[in-house]
Design a protein around this motif. Structure first.
Motif, PDB file in Angstrom:
ATOM      1  N   ASP A  40       0.704  -1.220  -0.007  1.00 18.51           N
ATOM      2  CA  ASP A  40      -0.118   0.065  -0.077  1.00 18.51           C
ATOM      3  C   ASP A  40       0.954   1.233  -0.116  1.00 18.51           C
ATOM      4  OD1 ASP A  40      -2.277  -1.522  -0.030  1.00 18.51           O
ATOM      5  OD2 ASP A  40      -2.740  -1.483   2.075  1.00 18.51           O
ATOM      6  N   GLN A  43       2.799   1.428  -3.179  1.00 20.99           N
ATOM      7  CA  GLN A  43       1.946   2.073  -4.528  1.00 20.99           C
ATOM      8  C   GLN A  43       1.596   3.590  -4.529  1.00 20.99           C
ATOM      9  OE1 GLN A  43       1.773   0.326  -7.161  1.00 20.99           O
ATOM     10  NE2 GLN A  43       0.932  -1.830  -6.851  1.00 20.99           N
ATOM     11  N   THR A  44       1.522   4.037  -3.120  1.00 18.19           N
ATOM     12  CA  THR A  44       1.404   5.573  -3.259  1.00 18.19           C
ATOM     13  C   THR A  44       2.578   6.246  -3.622  1.00 18.19           C
ATOM     14  OG1 THR A  44       2.015   5.558  -0.939  1.00 18.19           O
ATOM     15  CG2 THR A  44      -0.200   5.483  -1.299  1.00 18.19           C
ATOM     16  N   LYS A  46       4.957   4.920  -5.730  1.00 19.56           N
ATOM     17  CA  LYS A  46       5.023   4.766  -7.265  1.00 19.56           C
ATOM     18  C   LYS A  46       4.154   3.474  -7.613  1.00 19.56           C
ATOM     19  CE  LYS A  46       8.174   3.873 -11.262  1.00 19.56           C
ATOM     20  NZ  LYS A  46       9.631   3.866 -11.791  1.00 19.56           N
ATOM     21  N   GLN A  47       3.377   3.436  -8.364  1.00 20.99           N
ATOM     22  CA  GLN A  47       2.482   2.486  -8.849  1.00 20.99           C
ATOM     23  C   GLN A  47       3.207   1.580  -9.835  1.00 20.99           C
ATOM     24  OE1 GLN A  47      -1.540   3.274  -9.741  1.00 20.99           O
ATOM     25  NE2 GLN A  47      -1.842   3.833  -7.656  1.00 20.99           N
ATOM     26  N   LYS A  48       3.182   0.423  -9.545  1.00 21.17           N
ATOM     27  CA  LYS A  48       3.575  -0.749 -10.570  1.00 21.17           C
ATOM     28  C   LYS A  48       2.848  -1.879 -10.237  1.00 21.17           C
ATOM     29  CE  LYS A  48       8.549   0.280  -9.562  1.00 21.17           C
ATOM     30  NZ  LYS A  48       9.812  -0.360  -9.037  1.00 21.17           N
ATOM     31  N   LYS A  49       2.865  -2.714 -11.233  1.00 19.20           N
ATOM     32  CA  LYS A  49       2.146  -4.150 -11.207  1.00 19.20           C
ATOM     33  C   LYS A  49       2.962  -4.881 -10.163  1.00 19.20           C
ATOM     34  CE  LYS A  49       0.726  -3.928 -15.981  1.00 19.20           C
ATOM     35  NZ  LYS A  49       1.211  -2.642 -16.637  1.00 19.20           N
ATOM     36  N   ASN A 137      -2.651  -5.869 -11.580  1.00 18.15           N
ATOM     37  CA  ASN A 137      -2.277  -4.294 -11.670  1.00 18.15           C
ATOM     38  C   ASN A 137      -2.690  -3.605 -10.743  1.00 18.15           C
ATOM     39  OD1 ASN A 137      -4.930  -4.294 -11.827  1.00 18.15           O
ATOM     40  ND2 ASN A 137      -5.529  -4.005 -13.843  1.00 18.15           N
ATOM     41  N   GLN A 138      -2.393  -2.228 -11.117  1.00 18.89           N
ATOM     42  CA  GLN A 138      -2.693  -1.323  -9.786  1.00 18.89           C
ATOM     43  C   GLN A 138      -4.002  -1.306  -9.457  1.00 18.89           C
ATOM     44  OE1 GLN A 138      -1.006  -0.899 -12.827  1.00 18.89           O
ATOM     45  NE2 GLN A 138       0.728   0.234 -12.500  1.00 18.89           N
ATOM     46  N   LYS A 139      -5.189  -1.759 -10.103  1.00 13.10           N
ATOM     47  CA  LYS A 139      -6.428  -1.906  -9.486  1.00 13.10           C
ATOM     48  C   LYS A 139      -6.888  -3.192  -8.821  1.00 13.10           C
ATOM     49  CE  LYS A 139      -8.119   0.642 -13.441  1.00 13.10           C
ATOM     50  NZ  LYS A 139      -8.799   0.654 -14.871  1.00 13.10           N
ATOM     51  N   GLU A 140      -5.790  -3.813  -8.515  1.00  9.78           N
ATOM     52  CA  GLU A 140      -5.583  -5.108  -7.661  1.00  9.78           C
ATOM     53  C   GLU A 140      -6.497  -6.230  -8.780  1.00  9.78           C
ATOM     54  OE1 GLU A 140      -4.680  -6.138  -4.504  1.00  9.78           O
ATOM     55  OE2 GLU A 140      -3.480  -4.407  -4.860  1.00  9.78           O
TER      56      GLU A 140
END
Length: 164
Positions: A40, A43-44, A46-49, A137-140
């Protein structure tokens, strides 16, 4: 006699010097592994798979992937630069907190069971194989799954396709 000894010493030193340059080890590239509870906050930043490697201690194919696919410099560089990598022992008895939910180990016998998170991320058509690779992905959302041994070339192909 003194000249031949110094000549031999000079040749020996030259050969030793050349061999030491030829055998110089390259810097070790190490796979950066994170835990689910770190995702969590990462991801805040840097967003990555996320690549999840679902494995067990007793699985010979899991060990083979750990010792080959995940030791390959190209695989390591792609994972380190474009993904977050999580290793998930499907039989861990530790609770895992992720996205506000606590996932637990579910015993199914005296010394057997499976972790809820491994089931959720790794089941393919209702079955959990070891090893399993799941990419999220970043949307879970699970955007890729592979149940069973995944060799280096296939892993490289998948990572290249999904890195952007």
């Amino acid at each position: 006699m003194g000249k031949s000894i110094s000549y031999i010493a000079c040749i020996t030193a030259t050969i030793f010097l050349l061999c030491s340059f030829a055998k110089r080890p390259k810097p070790e590239v190490k796979l950066q592994t994170i835990q689910f509870d770190q995702l969590d906050s990462l991801q805040t930043i840097k967003q990555k798979k996320v690549v999840v490697f679902i494995h067990t201690d007793w699985c010979k194919y899991c060990l083979q992937m750990s010792n080959t696919t995940f030791q390959n410099d190209s695989v390591i560089n792609l994972l380190n630069n474009h993904f977050y990598f999580v290793g998930l022992d499907a039989e861990t008895k530790n609770d895992i907190k992720h996205k506000g939910h606590t996932f637990k180990y579910k015993p199914s016998g005296a010394n057997t069971g499976v972790h809820e998170l491994a089931e959720q991320l790794g089941e393919i058509e209702g079955k959990l194989n070891f090893p399993t690779i799941s990419i999220i992905n970043q949307k879970e959302e699970i955007i890729f799954q592979n149940g069973g041994l995944m060799k280096t070339n296939k892993m490289l192909t998948v990572l290249h396709q999904l890195k952007n």
